[in-house]
Write a protein that holds these residues in place. Structure first.
Motif, PDB file in Angstrom:
ATOM      1  N   THR A 125      67.901  43.717  -6.804  1.00 25.56           N
ATOM      2  CA  THR A 125      67.156  43.954  -8.046  1.00 25.56           C
ATOM      3  C   THR A 125      66.373  42.721  -8.462  1.00 25.56           C
ATOM      4  O   THR A 125      65.396  42.836  -9.214  1.00 25.56           O
ATOM      5  CB  THR A 125      68.108  44.352  -9.193  1.00 25.56           C
ATOM      6  OG1 THR A 125      69.005  43.263  -9.478  1.00 25.56           O
ATOM      7  CG2 THR A 125      68.918  45.581  -8.823  1.00 25.56           C
ATOM      8  N   GLU A 126      66.769  41.546  -7.995  1.00 26.70           N
ATOM      9  CA  GLU A 126      66.089  40.323  -8.409  1.00 26.70           C
ATOM     10  C   GLU A 126      64.875  40.025  -7.541  1.00 26.70           C
ATOM     11  O   GLU A 126      63.982  39.284  -7.966  1.00 26.70           O
ATOM     12  CB  GLU A 126      67.058  39.142  -8.400  1.00 26.70           C
ATOM     13  CG  GLU A 126      68.181  39.303  -9.406  1.00 26.70           C
ATOM     14  CD  GLU A 126      68.839  37.986  -9.761  1.00 26.70           C
ATOM     15  OE1 GLU A 126      68.198  37.164 -10.427  1.00 26.70           O
ATOM     16  OE2 GLU A 126      69.992  37.793  -9.353  1.00 26.70           O
ATOM     17  N   TRP A 127      64.843  40.563  -6.333  1.00 21.76           N
ATOM     18  CA  TRP A 127      63.662  40.357  -5.500  1.00 21.76           C
ATOM     19  C   TRP A 127      62.561  41.317  -5.926  1.00 21.76           C
ATOM     20  O   TRP A 127      61.469  40.892  -6.297  1.00 21.76           O
ATOM     21  CB  TRP A 127      64.015  40.558  -4.029  1.00 21.76           C
ATOM     22  CG  TRP A 127      62.840  40.322  -3.134  1.00 21.76           C
ATOM     23  CD1 TRP A 127      61.982  41.250  -2.630  1.00 21.76           C
ATOM     24  CD2 TRP A 127      62.369  39.051  -2.663  1.00 21.76           C
ATOM     25  NE1 TRP A 127      61.009  40.660  -1.869  1.00 21.76           N
ATOM     26  CE2 TRP A 127      61.218  39.301  -1.874  1.00 21.76           C
ATOM     27  CE3 TRP A 127      62.805  37.739  -2.828  1.00 21.76           C
ATOM     28  CZ2 TRP A 127      60.511  38.280  -1.249  1.00 21.76           C
ATOM     29  CZ3 TRP A 127      62.092  36.721  -2.214  1.00 21.76           C
ATOM     30  CH2 TRP A 127      60.960  37.001  -1.434  1.00 21.76           C
ATOM     31  N   CYS A 128      62.838  42.583  -5.892  1.00 21.95           N
ATOM     32  CA  CYS A 128      61.874  43.599  -6.350  1.00 21.95           C
ATOM     33  C   CYS A 128      62.607  44.930  -6.455  1.00 21.95           C
ATOM     34  O   CYS A 128      63.035  45.490  -5.448  1.00 21.95           O
ATOM     35  CB  CYS A 128      60.696  43.715  -5.391  1.00 21.95           C
ATOM     36  SG  CYS A 128      59.536  45.029  -5.854  1.00 21.95           S
ATOM     37  N   GLU A 129      62.748  45.439  -7.659  1.00 25.05           N
ATOM     38  CA  GLU A 129      63.477  46.695  -7.855  1.00 25.05           C
ATOM     39  C   GLU A 129      62.743  47.874  -7.233  1.00 25.05           C
ATOM     40  O   GLU A 129      63.373  48.825  -6.746  1.00 25.05           O
ATOM     41  CB  GLU A 129      63.683  46.945  -9.351  1.00 25.05           C
ATOM     42  CG  GLU A 129      64.653  45.988  -9.999  1.00 25.05           C
ATOM     43  CD  GLU A 129      64.833  46.265 -11.471  1.00 25.05           C
ATOM     44  OE1 GLU A 129      65.730  45.648 -12.076  1.00 25.05           O
ATOM     45  OE2 GLU A 129      64.083  47.100 -12.040  1.00 25.05           O
ATOM     46  N   VAL A 130      61.417  47.837  -7.244  1.00 20.94           N
ATOM     47  CA  VAL A 130      60.656  48.949  -6.667  1.00 20.94           C
ATOM     48  C   VAL A 130      60.873  48.997  -5.159  1.00 20.94           C
ATOM     49  O   VAL A 130      61.086  50.070  -4.575  1.00 20.94           O
ATOM     50  CB  VAL A 130      59.157  48.817  -7.000  1.00 20.94           C
ATOM     51  CG1 VAL A 130      58.351  49.923  -6.312  1.00 20.94           C
ATOM     52  CG2 VAL A 130      58.945  48.886  -8.513  1.00 20.94           C
ATOM     53  N   GLN A 131      60.852  47.836  -4.518  1.00 20.48           N
ATOM     54  CA  GLN A 131      61.129  47.799  -3.082  1.00 20.48           C
ATOM     55  C   GLN A 131      62.532  48.321  -2.788  1.00 20.48           C
ATOM     56  O   GLN A 131      62.746  49.081  -1.840  1.00 20.48           O
ATOM     57  CB  GLN A 131      60.996  46.376  -2.552  1.00 20.48           C
ATOM     58  CG  GLN A 131      61.199  46.285  -1.043  1.00 20.48           C
ATOM     59  CD  GLN A 131      61.501  44.865  -0.599  1.00 20.48           C
ATOM     60  OE1 GLN A 131      62.475  44.263  -1.051  1.00 20.48           O
ATOM     61  NE2 GLN A 131      60.672  44.327   0.272  1.00 20.48           N
ATOM     62  N   LEU A 132      63.498  47.920  -3.613  1.00 21.93           N
ATOM     63  CA  LEU A 132      64.871  48.384  -3.432  1.00 21.93           C
ATOM     64  C   LEU A 132      64.947  49.899  -3.573  1.00 21.93           C
ATOM     65  O   LEU A 132      65.639  50.576  -2.796  1.00 21.93           O
ATOM     66  CB  LEU A 132      65.788  47.707  -4.457  1.00 21.93           C
ATOM     67  CG  LEU A 132      67.252  48.134  -4.466  1.00 21.93           C
ATOM     68  CD1 LEU A 132      67.901  47.911  -3.095  1.00 21.93           C
ATOM     69  CD2 LEU A 132      68.026  47.381  -5.541  1.00 21.93           C
ATOM     70  N   ALA A 133      64.238  50.442  -4.555  1.00 25.22           N
ATOM     71  CA  ALA A 133      64.239  51.893  -4.755  1.00 25.22           C
ATOM     72  C   ALA A 133      63.653  52.618  -3.543  1.00 25.22           C
ATOM     73  O   ALA A 133      64.172  53.642  -3.096  1.00 25.22           O
ATOM     74  CB  ALA A 133      63.455  52.251  -6.013  1.00 25.22           C
ATOM     75  N   TYR A 134      62.561  52.079  -2.998  1.00 25.23           N
ATOM     76  CA  TYR A 134      61.975  52.677  -1.793  1.00 25.23           C
ATOM     77  C   TYR A 134      62.968  52.639  -0.625  1.00 25.23           C
ATOM     78  O   TYR A 134      63.102  53.612   0.126  1.00 25.23           O
ATOM     79  CB  TYR A 134      60.703  51.918  -1.393  1.00 25.23           C
ATOM     80  CG  TYR A 134      59.462  52.278  -2.188  1.00 25.23           C
ATOM     81  CD1 TYR A 134      59.059  53.603  -2.345  1.00 25.23           C
ATOM     82  CD2 TYR A 134      58.675  51.287  -2.756  1.00 25.23           C
ATOM     83  CE1 TYR A 134      57.922  53.928  -3.062  1.00 25.23           C
ATOM     84  CE2 TYR A 134      57.528  51.589  -3.476  1.00 25.23           C
ATOM     85  CZ  TYR A 134      57.154  52.909  -3.624  1.00 25.23           C
ATOM     86  OH  TYR A 134      56.019  53.221  -4.327  1.00 25.23           O
TER      87      TYR A 134
END
Length: 438
Positions: A125-134
């Motif tokens: 979540t700290e790097w990029c939540e959108v990337q994590l969601a993908y």
């Protein structure tokens, strides 16, 4: 704008130009389809004969420095799996509804069946939540060469002080029994050798079950930070500090990270690592102080605390070398309830001896050499805020957030760059802001 040598954030104008170039290229390629931000996790590496030991002051702010951008570029070069397998814009457009439009709890969809989160689940979540969601939508990411090397270095470091033994598991009760048995061995290692590695911890934080592995626990003398309060003391006064008796030493918690780069990471880059260690400390403190509600744990994991371990488990446990003459045989503690009661009584001796000093050690992936260490103080308020923010994503109380303008460089190595809805929105906001300010 000149770069402030005292700043960790670098030249903000440079990042705005970087972002403008990315957005311009995006708009020219596709007027309605921007891209996203993110790269995979840690690189790996080890270092020189000179050990860097720095004290980190936790602070807030936005932006990144050149060292961080170099590290990201290095990770990007190492992450050829992603660079060569970028998702198409059409493929990502098909994911956007689930990720950003009709967003529901990622915990319910992807972690409820596992009955909890891992501590490392919070780091994404700290790097990029959108990337994590993908990534959650598209399945487990492929293992890169950097990941494999990092795992090998962790195993090498672990085996410097202990030997791994294969253990066959028949049931969920046996699985958790093994965790408790290993924690009993940790108690003995800390008492006899002053150090233990690969320490499993688990428990509840903010009504959510977490589990994880602490890389290292070690008895040490408290580290004296160079602060405003002690700045006036002479160097000789630090060198003349008396050696502390063993009983006065504290347990410190350390984590090992591997890097492609031979440079120490920036403060902002190590932020997620600090939070990870902070959560580990909270879980370990709860186990030591007996704060874990064991009945709640059993119910949450659907475990029978009075079910006897399998014959296979007991036979393997007995075959291990005796860990301590004071530890009763497994036959007398052959259920989760009785084994946990034994463990809890043994952990009591560490009450009040868990320090607030946390350490991150960095090794080069190329040769496993030590690059340096970052030492910092546990910050309760900072970790609490981190848990609240991260769980907002995982529990679905808000939609995922992508990176801000200062971190747009992350997009270059993200497999979901083409078609990212978050980046499309930010590109449009940036254009509006730019023209409205003219």
């Amino acid at each position: 704008m000149d770069k402030d040598p005292e700043s960790d954030y670098g030249d903000i104008d440079e990042f705005e130009r970087d972002y403008e170039a990315l957005v311009t290229g995006l708009i020219q390629a596709d007027a309605v389809t921007p891209t996203i931000f993110g790269d995979e996790g840690e690189g790996g590496g080890t270092g020189t004969l000179d050990i860097v030991r720095t004290v980190v002051q936790v602070g807030d702010g936005e932006g990144v420095d050149e060292a961080e951008r170099d590290a990201v570029s290095a990770r990007g070069r190492e992450s050829e799996t992603y660079a060569n397998n970028k998702r198409s814009a059409a493929e990502i457009e098909a994911l956007n509804s689930a990720v950003l439009d009709t967003f529901v709890s990622p915990y319910d969809r992807f972690r409820a069946r596992k009955k909890g989160l891992s501590v490392t689940d919070l780091s994404g979540t700290e790097w990029c939540e959108v990337q994590l969601a993908y990534r959650l939508e598209t399945g487990k990411r492929p293992r890169t060469e950097a990941m494999k090397i990092g795992e090998e270095i962790h195993k090498m470091v672990e085996e410097e002080i202990q030997k791994s033994v294969e253990f066959e598991i028949d049931t969920e009760v046996d699985k958790w029994g093994l965790k408790l048995l290993n924690l009993l061995r940790v108690v003995v290692q800390l008492e006899c050798e002053g150090i233990a590695r690969e320490v499993a911890v688990f428990g509840f934080q903010k009504d959510t079950f977490f589990s994880g592995i602490i890389d290292e626990l070690q008895f040490k003398e408290p580290f004296v930070a160079y602060t405003l309060e002690n700045r006036q003391q002479s160097i000789s006064s630090f060198l003349e500090l008396p050696e502390m008796p063993r009983n006065d030493k504290i347990i410190t918690i350390s984590d090992l990270k591997t890097r492609v780069s031979s440079r120490m990471p920036s403060e902002s880059q190590s932020k997620s690592y600090r939070h990870q260690l902070g959560v580990y400390r909270r879980l370990f403190v709860d186990l030591v102080e007996g704060s874990l509600d064991f009945e709640r744990f059993l119910q949450h994991q659907d475990l029978d605390g009075d079910e006897v371990f399998s014959d296979l488990f007991i036979a393997q446990a007995i075959s291990l070398d005796p860990i301590d003459s004071n530890v009763e045989p497994i036959l007398e503690h052959n259920t989760l309830r009785t084994l946990y009661a034994l463990l809890s009584s043994k952990l009591q001796k560490f009450k009040g001896r868990i320090g607030t000093e946390l350490t991150i050690s960095y090794r080069r992936q190329s040769d496993a050499g030590l690059i340096g260490e970052q030492v910092f103080e546990y910050d309760e308020a900072d970790v609490e805020a981190h848990l609240t923010t991260a769980l907002g994503f995982w529990k679905g109380t808000r939609k995922p957030r992508g990176v801000n303008v200062y971190e747009a460089f992350k997009c270059r190595h993200c497999e979901f760059e083409e078609g990212c809805e978050w980046r499309k929105t930010k590109a449009e906001e940036w254009k509006i802001s730019k023209y409205s300010n003219r």
